[in-house]
Design a protein around this motif. Structure first.
Motif, PDB file in Angstrom:
ATOM      1  N   PHE A   1      63.034  47.645  39.028  1.00  0.00           N
ATOM      2  CA  PHE A   1      63.610  48.370  40.133  1.00  0.00           C
ATOM      3  C   PHE A   1      62.619  48.367  41.286  1.00  0.00           C
ATOM      4  N   CYS A   2      63.148  48.381  42.507  1.00  0.00           N
ATOM      5  CA  CYS A   2      62.330  48.496  43.705  1.00  0.00           C
ATOM      6  C   CYS A   2      62.598  49.854  44.339  1.00  0.00           C
ATOM      7  N   VAL A   3      61.534  50.565  44.662  1.00  0.00           N
ATOM      8  CA  VAL A   3      61.668  51.886  45.268  1.00  0.00           C
ATOM      9  C   VAL A   3      62.467  51.805  46.563  1.00  0.00           C
ATOM     10  N   ALA A   4      62.301  50.702  47.304  1.00  0.00           N
ATOM     11  CA  ALA A   4      63.026  50.546  48.569  1.00  0.00           C
ATOM     12  C   ALA A   4      64.541  50.526  48.347  1.00  0.00           C
ATOM     13  N   ASP A   5      64.986  50.017  47.210  1.00  0.00           N
ATOM     14  CA  ASP A   5      66.419  49.944  46.901  1.00  0.00           C
ATOM     15  C   ASP A   5      66.930  51.194  46.204  1.00  0.00           C
ATOM     16  N   ASN A   6      66.077  51.817  45.391  1.00  0.00           N
ATOM     17  CA  ASN A   6      66.482  52.973  44.599  1.00  0.00           C
ATOM     18  C   ASN A   6      65.231  53.791  44.290  1.00  0.00           C
ATOM     19  N   ALA A   7      65.000  54.835  45.071  1.00  0.00           N
ATOM     20  CA  ALA A   7      63.769  55.618  44.945  1.00  0.00           C
ATOM     21  C   ALA A   7      63.674  56.387  43.627  1.00  0.00           C
ATOM     22  N   THR A   8      64.807  56.701  43.020  1.00  0.00           N
ATOM     23  CA  THR A   8      64.799  57.470  41.775  1.00  0.00           C
ATOM     24  C   THR A   8      65.764  56.845  40.760  1.00  0.00           C
ATOM     25  N   PRO A   9      65.393  55.689  40.183  1.00  0.00           N
ATOM     26  CA  PRO A   9      66.272  55.062  39.201  1.00  0.00           C
ATOM     27  C   PRO A   9      66.426  55.928  37.950  1.00  0.00           C
ATOM     28  N   THR A  10      67.623  55.905  37.384  1.00  0.00           N
ATOM     29  CA  THR A  10      67.938  56.691  36.195  1.00  0.00           C
ATOM     30  C   THR A  10      68.368  55.784  35.049  1.00  0.00           C
ATOM     31  N   VAL A  11      68.499  56.369  33.882  1.00  0.00           N
ATOM     32  CA  VAL A  11      68.974  55.633  32.711  1.00  0.00           C
ATOM     33  C   VAL A  11      70.319  54.976  33.016  1.00  0.00           C
ATOM     34  N   GLY A  12      71.167  55.654  33.786  1.00  0.00           N
ATOM     35  CA  GLY A  12      72.466  55.100  34.152  1.00  0.00           C
ATOM     36  C   GLY A  12      72.379  53.856  35.018  1.00  0.00           C
ATOM     37  N   ASP A  13      71.223  53.610  35.626  1.00  0.00           N
ATOM     38  CA  ASP A  13      71.035  52.417  36.446  1.00  0.00           C
ATOM     39  C   ASP A  13      70.662  51.190  35.625  1.00  0.00           C
ATOM     40  N   LEU A  14      70.333  51.361  34.355  1.00  0.00           N
ATOM     41  CA  LEU A  14      70.023  50.217  33.503  1.00  0.00           C
ATOM     42  C   LEU A  14      71.295  49.404  33.316  1.00  0.00           C
ATOM     43  N   ASP A  15      71.261  48.146  33.709  1.00  0.00           N
ATOM     44  CA  ASP A  15      72.442  47.282  33.719  1.00  0.00           C
ATOM     45  C   ASP A  15      72.460  46.423  32.458  1.00  0.00           C
ATOM     46  N   VAL A  16      73.367  46.743  31.555  1.00  0.00           N
ATOM     47  CA  VAL A  16      73.478  46.007  30.293  1.00  0.00           C
ATOM     48  C   VAL A  16      74.939  45.699  29.996  1.00  0.00           C
ATOM     49  N   THR A  17      75.140  44.724  29.135  1.00  0.00           N
ATOM     50  CA  THR A  17      76.473  44.383  28.663  1.00  0.00           C
ATOM     51  C   THR A  17      76.558  44.764  27.192  1.00  0.00           C
ATOM     52  N   GLY A  18      77.616  45.463  26.826  1.00  0.00           N
ATOM     53  CA  GLY A  18      77.785  45.859  25.435  1.00  0.00           C
ATOM     54  C   GLY A  18      78.871  46.903  25.313  1.00  0.00           C
ATOM     55  N   ASN A  19      79.128  47.338  24.095  1.00  0.00           N
ATOM     56  CA  ASN A  19      80.168  48.333  23.819  1.00  0.00           C
ATOM     57  C   ASN A  19      79.543  49.702  23.586  1.00  0.00           C
ATOM     58  N   ASN A  20      79.877  50.655  24.470  1.00  0.00           N
ATOM     59  CA  ASN A  20      79.375  52.028  24.337  1.00  0.00           C
ATOM     60  C   ASN A  20      77.868  52.057  24.096  1.00  0.00           C
ATOM     61  N   VAL A  21      77.119  51.466  25.030  1.00  0.00           N
ATOM     62  CA  VAL A  21      75.664  51.389  24.919  1.00  0.00           C
ATOM     63  C   VAL A  21      75.065  52.788  25.063  1.00  0.00           C
ATOM     64  N   LEU A  22      74.144  53.117  24.159  1.00  0.00           N
ATOM     65  CA  LEU A  22      73.402  54.375  24.207  1.00  0.00           C
ATOM     66  C   LEU A  22      71.924  54.042  24.366  1.00  0.00           C
ATOM     67  N   TRP A  23      71.223  54.849  25.169  1.00  0.00           N
ATOM     68  CA  TRP A  23      69.790  54.653  25.399  1.00  0.00           C
ATOM     69  C   TRP A  23      68.996  55.776  24.751  1.00  0.00           C
ATOM     70  N   TYR A  24      67.824  55.403  24.190  1.00  0.00           N
ATOM     71  CA  TYR A  24      66.946  56.353  23.521  1.00  0.00           C
ATOM     72  C   TYR A  24      65.522  56.215  24.064  1.00  0.00           C
ATOM     73  N   ALA A  25      64.750  57.282  23.945  1.00  0.00           N
ATOM     74  CA  ALA A  25      63.373  57.287  24.423  1.00  0.00           C
ATOM     75  C   ALA A  25      62.424  56.530  23.491  1.00  0.00           C
ATOM     76  N   ASP A  26      62.816  56.365  22.238  1.00  0.00           N
ATOM     77  CA  ASP A  26      61.988  55.609  21.299  1.00  0.00           C
ATOM     78  C   ASP A  26      62.874  54.979  20.232  1.00  0.00           C
ATOM     79  N   ASN A  27      62.235  54.356  19.268  1.00  0.00           N
ATOM     80  CA  ASN A  27      62.980  53.583  18.269  1.00  0.00           C
ATOM     81  C   ASN A  27      63.524  54.432  17.119  1.00  0.00           C
ATOM     82  N   VAL A  28      63.182  55.728  17.063  1.00  0.00           N
ATOM     83  CA  VAL A  28      63.622  56.558  15.936  1.00  0.00           C
ATOM     84  C   VAL A  28      64.388  57.815  16.336  1.00  0.00           C
TER      85      VAL A  28
END
Length: 80
Positions: A1-28
């Motif tokens: 991400f570039c601050v000039a384009d998005n000063a406060t990127p969020t988890v929702g800004d992560l661009d992925v392809t998949g079915n009902n993708v969930l994001w976690y802070a770690d692997n467990v």
């Protein structure tokens, strides 16, 4: 991400392809992050998705976030 384009990127800004993708802070962790959670430069985030039966994947995809704050060009520089 570039601050000039998005000063406060969020988890929702992560661009992925998949079915009902969930994001976690770690692997467990079992509690997914919210789409409004701010991303941190240099941190790893982990994604899962649902298969066709609606079950969440047991393997998580690790993604490292990079947030760059590049200085704006100035008129004093010959090459922009």
């Amino acid at each position: 991400f570039c601050v000039a384009d998005n000063a406060t990127p969020t988890v929702g800004d992560l661009d992925v392809t998949g079915n009902n993708v969930l994001w976690y802070a770690d692997n467990v962790t079992t509690t997914p992050l919210l789409g409004t959670d701010l991303l941190v430069d240099g941190e790893d985030y982990y994604a899962t998705q649902e298969n066709v039966e609606g079950c969440e994947s047991s393997i998580r995809l690790q993604v490292n976030v990079s947030i760059s704050d590049t200085a704006a060009p100035t008129t004093s520089a010959v090459n922009q």
